[in-house]
Design an enzyme around this catalytic site. Sequence first.
Site: not given
Length: 429
Positions: A187, A205, A302
Amino acid sequence: MNGIKIAVLGLGNVGRGVWKILHKQQDMIKEYIGIPIEIKKVLVRDVSKNRGIDVPPHVLTTNIDDVLLDEDIQIIVELIGGLHPAYEYIRKAIEMGKHVVTANKAVIASYGKELIQLANERKVLLRFEGSVGGGIPIIAALSKSFAANEIEAIVGIINGTTNYILTQMTRYGMDFKTALHLAQEKGYAEADPTSDIEGEDAAFKLSILAFIAFGVYVPPQDIPREGITRISEKEIQYAAQLGYTIKLLAVARKHEGKIDIHVHPALVPNTHPLAAVNDEFNALFIKGDAVGEIMMYGKGAGSLPTGSAVVSDIMDVACAILSGRIMPYTYKHSGQELRINGEGEGEYYIRLEVVDKPGVLGKISTVLGNHGVSIASVVQRGRGERIVPLVLITHNVERKRLDRALEEIEKFDVVEEVASILRVESHSG
């Protein structure tokens, strides 16, 4: 005021994390702020989808107007991701006088300067801590904690997917495809991992970080970048033999009125703290004129780490609403016109596949010298085969100068190919 009412746009991975944190920590949040924060609306594509959390049906909506036109909703939390329609939703919310919190790196990198100016004009707040570094409070650090510093350099690992892949290749000798497949199973990588493995995510970023740290907007598409798809097990092994670990680094370094800014795989000395950052973790090495060298480390993505950053922003905005102090967002100006220098100068690792016979190294060295490229070290390993690897590490040189030399070298009959060119991160700042 009975409470601060908010709306959440999107209930994916991060949206669910925000929902869980706000409900689990509701008493602590109420004690910290003084009043509760209530999620009044959640915008989703399908209200019937099972998302593994208990959301009352009346909270869910598929109509953005249920959010934008609700005068009770003061903060809109955008977590749908992607450029469109996220950008349009954020802009409309600001125009209607609502505060916005987002974790959307693509929107902030592409439209951040415009949206900040609009938010300042409308006297609302735009916060985006979750857009870089997951749970690492890097935006707050640069804009608040290090506000009295002139930032000289930011060097970081800001993509957890690529760091996980490189860790598996380094630790277990996996090839790239096997490590990528494992990252997808865990994942850490999307079904389409292109943005991560080609360095686009890191460029988004880095664009945001450069704006916050230096007050200079560099469109993400203008940042020189290279992903990790060409990193082989050989490169990992040779780097280890030379005392280095390969990492995908995002670099913004200021010197002599210029900013070198780029995203590239690089050899990091094993003695450097970034070399020990493994798996899905992120880290940013920051150098300021007053604070010196600081490294911030944590999970870069996450549900809960990014959700933590988003909730922190929500609480920050809520406190500002209650205090009545809606301060305009101010970003740093360097006091000088900084020129964007792209990749700039650096040290480089070069692997050539060459014919194993006398005089080859001398011929290559001569061409490099003619182009002003100085060699710091050479590793040549004969294996009793016709073609052998020749590994060079250069002293500081402009990439353009190096490329011109290698174009000439690649035409030699004794050179099979220029197999790899990687940056060498020889120092922290």
